[in-house]
Design an enzyme around this catalytic site. Structure first.
Site, PDB file in Angstrom:
ATOM      1  N   TYR A 182       0.831  -1.208   0.000  1.00  0.00           N
ATOM      2  CA  TYR A 182       0.000   0.000   0.000  1.00  0.00           C
ATOM      3  C   TYR A 182       0.873   1.268   0.000  1.00  0.00           C
ATOM      4  O   TYR A 182       2.096   1.197   0.126  1.00  0.00           O
ATOM      5  CB  TYR A 182      -0.981  -0.049   1.168  1.00  0.00           C
ATOM      6  N   ALA A 239      -5.166 -13.163  13.838  1.00  0.00           N
ATOM      7  CA  ALA A 239      -6.264 -12.868  12.919  1.00  0.00           C
ATOM      8  C   ALA A 239      -7.022 -14.175  12.771  1.00  0.00           C
ATOM      9  O   ALA A 239      -8.084 -14.359  13.367  1.00  0.00           O
ATOM     10  CB  ALA A 239      -5.737 -12.349  11.597  1.00  0.00           C
ATOM     11  N   CYS A 277      -7.369 -22.966  14.552  1.00  0.00           N
ATOM     12  CA  CYS A 277      -7.349 -22.666  13.126  1.00  0.00           C
ATOM     13  C   CYS A 277      -6.576 -23.768  12.397  1.00  0.00           C
ATOM     14  O   CYS A 277      -5.562 -24.243  12.876  1.00  0.00           O
ATOM     15  CB  CYS A 277      -6.650 -21.315  12.941  1.00  0.00           C
TER      16      CYS A 277
END
Ligand code: ADP
Ligand code: SF4
Length: 686
Positions: A180, A324, A348
């Site tokens: 970015y 996350a 996860c």
């Protein structure tokens, strides 16, 4: 249960500038696919994590100006005052549980093609971002920013920060990562400027320094200012005065931000799939940061083991354990550790279906946690369940992901549940798949659910039990759930995408044959028209058996859909390592047992490959023989007291494991609950 004192360090408060995180569990900014148009969905999704014990809960990327427009990918905005209310819903939900709320202010620079705003994209020097992901590709090149543009950017950041304070955030980010705009200024290939913002490393860092300064001015003493930065590429570049440019950048800004949030540069390394990267894979890149700054450092690494977390802190790698994916898979991970229930963490599996949802442009989905994104929409709380609506017992036939999830959720509601599977162990498709290269962590789908089921008084488990219609009628359960899965077919497709029927012949196999123990004779061709993970994984597995293996696909690359899960570049590398040639854009036209005939999907040009065994990883069809037979005896079923017969999971619609789990969960939530014509609540902009 009491917390294990070994984990006490994880529950120490951490000062972050003017605010204090109540513990070390930090949900870093991550995409959720929830824009300002879904404010209640978003606030419930983030709020539940605060309820589950995450001490800090952040947003995903929040654009500060229409010149940072990622559409059609979902993104949030703080473009003007009207955006504040939508975010305030989230900060209220997070504060209600004593957690801090963080906001990732974001300008995408050349990565954003501004498809909706139609503003010329901004960049340091007009260099476009090279995208390998078709979803990010475009045909508009960015323009170079002049001094006025830089001033405007600083103004947008300051305005965004002021609005963030008004929305109730406690931590406000400057985001210099993942390609970015501020990140582009750090790298000389993108930043070819000759003014004060280009050239030396001091100059390339200047924009980030100024963004931090205007953010600090805007938030005053109310909020902490965090810097999120990607360090992978910078660490690979030798520095003039230090070990690498990453060391130099961190040294130049050392104590200016209140918090360093450090990460990798590209999605496949940052959000690394478990097939190719273990827990804690960022450490070799970010391990030095704490030695250069006195400020707290947060980083990620798919941390699900409290011992690994403690080790990160004790060894001085991190101060805050960033999560996350682990926070999506189990929003209650911190509380489970706090209550001495760490063995109950729904870990996860690193499949990256969550990130694929963002690439798909929809709210987040998770293989392990079917309630992710459904907290408000369907009123599914990850840890709270409605009591049974009746005292009817439920028989589930098939203990794959769908049947297991259905059983767990029904059992947690309080229903009497019987789960039977023909195979000697539960797991369905995962019995085979978890033993394939890289897929061991996916076995957690089975292990967590079996762990939840075992020892519950209201659950009966019958592995090794093939149930016939008569068995089912004799078992006298009120509800029967058929979760018998799907089978792989030998279906081929023609030139214009029409199914052509199944290929007959000797040594034509499917994944089911391999699961049943067939070892093909080489040379083997794996023909992939499923184009998710399994074709690539099977090719890798067969190569490990010292067979000569080729991989053929109708798509333009191997395991084409895994571009959505960040796995694709790594799949190509794995097949190259395994010496499996990849043949793309080809379809099978015939197979005589020695030679495989192929045609190019666009030009139809014919070609052949030597082939003694063909493995087709193609289309699956529901295994519906049992439910068809049961439905044929509806009257007998009624007399046996069976009120409903329902199919779920792959037996309903074959799909990825995430769909099977969701399907099983949904049945269990909706049993005796009454179903609305629209099964979920619709959100509207605040
Ligand atoms: P899903 O992904 O929908 O859970 P799977 O294919 O993974 O589906 O699992 C289906 C399971 O159903 C398999 O473990 C299979 O052994 C089991 N099964 C299929 N038919 C029967 C039957 N008649 N009785 C008991 N178990 C069955
Ligand atoms: Fe983890 Fe997969 Fe869930 Fe993502 S979708 S959080 S990778 S289990």
């Amino acid at each position: 249960m009491a917390r294990n004192p070994r984990f006490d360090v994880l529950f120490e408060p951490v000062r972050i500038g003017p605010v204090t995180a109540p513990n070390r569990f930090y949900q870093v900014p991550h995409a959720s696919g929830m824009t300002n148009a879904l404010p209640h969905v978003r606030s419930a999704f983030r709020g539940v994590k605060a309820e589950g014990g995450w001490g800090v809960v952040c947003t995903g990327a929040v654009s500060i100006d229409p010149s940072s427009d990622d559409s059609p990918l979902p993104f949030a905005t703080l473009w003007d005052e009207r955006d504040i209310r939508a975010h305030a819903l989230m900060t209220d939900a997070v504060h209600a549980h004593g957690a801090l709320a963080g906001v990732e202010l974001w300008h995408g620079g050349a990565c954003c093609l501004n498809r909706t705003s139609r503003i010329a994209p901004l960049s340091p020097s007009g260099m476009p971002w090279l995208s390998t992901h078709v979803g990010f590709m475009g045909n508009l090149r960015p323009r170079a920013m002049d001094a006025a543009d830089i001033k405007a950017l600083l103004h947008w950041q300051a305005q965004g920060a002021r609005r963030a304070v008004a929305a109730g955030f406690d931590i406000v980010y400057v985001y210099a990562g993942m390609g970015y705009l501020p990140y582009e200024f750090l790298l000389p290939e993108y930043n070819r400027r000759t003014d004060a913002y280009g050239g030396s490393i001091e100059n390339r860092v200047r924009l980030v320094r100024e963004l931090l300064a205007v953010t600090r001015d805007a938030v005053g003493t109310k909020c902490a200012v965090a810097l999120r930065i990607s360090l992978e590429e910078l660490r690979a570049r030798p520095g003039t005065h230090a070990a690498s440019e990453a060391h130099e950048v961190v040294a130049l800004l050392a104590d200016i931000p209140d918090l360093w949030d450090v990460k990798m540069d590209s999605s496949p390394t940052d959000c690394a799939p478990s097939r190719f990267a273990p827990e804690g894979s960022h450490e070799p890149i970010i391990d030095f940061v704490k030695q250069v700054t006195r400020q707290p450092v947060v980083g990620v690494g798919r941390f699900t083991s409290p011992d690994v977390m403690v080790s990160q802190i004790r060894r001085g790698v991190l101060d805050l354990i960033g999560g996350a994916r682990p926070s999506i898979a189990d929003p209650f991970l911190p509380n489970k550790i706090d209550e001495g229930r760490e063995h109950e963490i729904r870990e996860c599996i690193g499949c990256n279906i969550c990130i694929s949802s963002w690439h798909d442009g929809v709210p987040v989905r998770c293989t392990q946690n079917p309630t992710a994104g459904e907290e408000w929409r369907r009123d599914w709380h990850p840890e709270r369940f409605a009591a049974p609506g009746s005292d009817g017992a439920v028989l589930i036939v098939g203990g794959g992901p769908a049947g297991l999830e259905c059983a767990v959720t029904l059992a947690r509601r309080g229903y009497a549940v019987t789960l039977a599977d023909a195979a000697p162990e539960f797991g369905g498709r995962l019995r085979f798949e978890r033993r394939l290269p890289g897929l061991a962590a996916w076995g957690r789908v089975v292990d967590w659910r079996l762990g939840q089921l075992r020892g519950r008084a209201n659950v009966n488990l019958y592995p090794g039990s093939t149930l016939s219609v008569d068995d089912i009628l004799g078992l006298e359960h009120r509800h029967v759930v058929i979760a018998t899965g799907a089978r792989w077919t030998r279906m081929l497709y023609g030139a214009i995408e029409f199914p052509q029927g199944e290929l007959a012949g000797p040594r034509v196999y499917t994944p089911d044959d391999l699961a049943a123990g067939v070892v093909p004779e080489g040379p083997v061709v794996v023909f992939d028209i499923d184009n998710y993970y399994l074709g690539g994984v099977i090719a890798e597995r067969l190569a490990q058996l010292d067979l000569e293996v080729s991989y053929v696909t109708t798509a333009g690359s191997a395991s084409a859909w895994t571009i959505m899960t960040n796995e694709q570049p790594l799949v190509h590398r794995a097949l190259a390592r395994a010496k499996v040639p990849i043949h793309t854009l080809l379809r099978v036209t015939a197979f005589d047992g020695a030679l495989l005939s192929l045609a190019h999907v666009f030009t139809h040009a014919p070609t052949t490959l030597p082939c003694r065994s063909l493995v087709i990883v193609g289309i699956r069809t529901p295994d519906d023989s049992l439910i068809d037979a049961l439905n044929a005896r509806r009257e007998d079923a009624g007399q046996a007291g069976i009120a409903s017969i329902t199919r779920i999971g792959d037996c309903l619609a074959p799909g990825a494991i995430v769909h099977a789990v969701h399907s099983g969960h949904r049945y269990a939530r909706e049993l005796d609950a009454g179903i609305d014509p629209v099964p979920y609540r619709r959100d509207f902009p605040a």
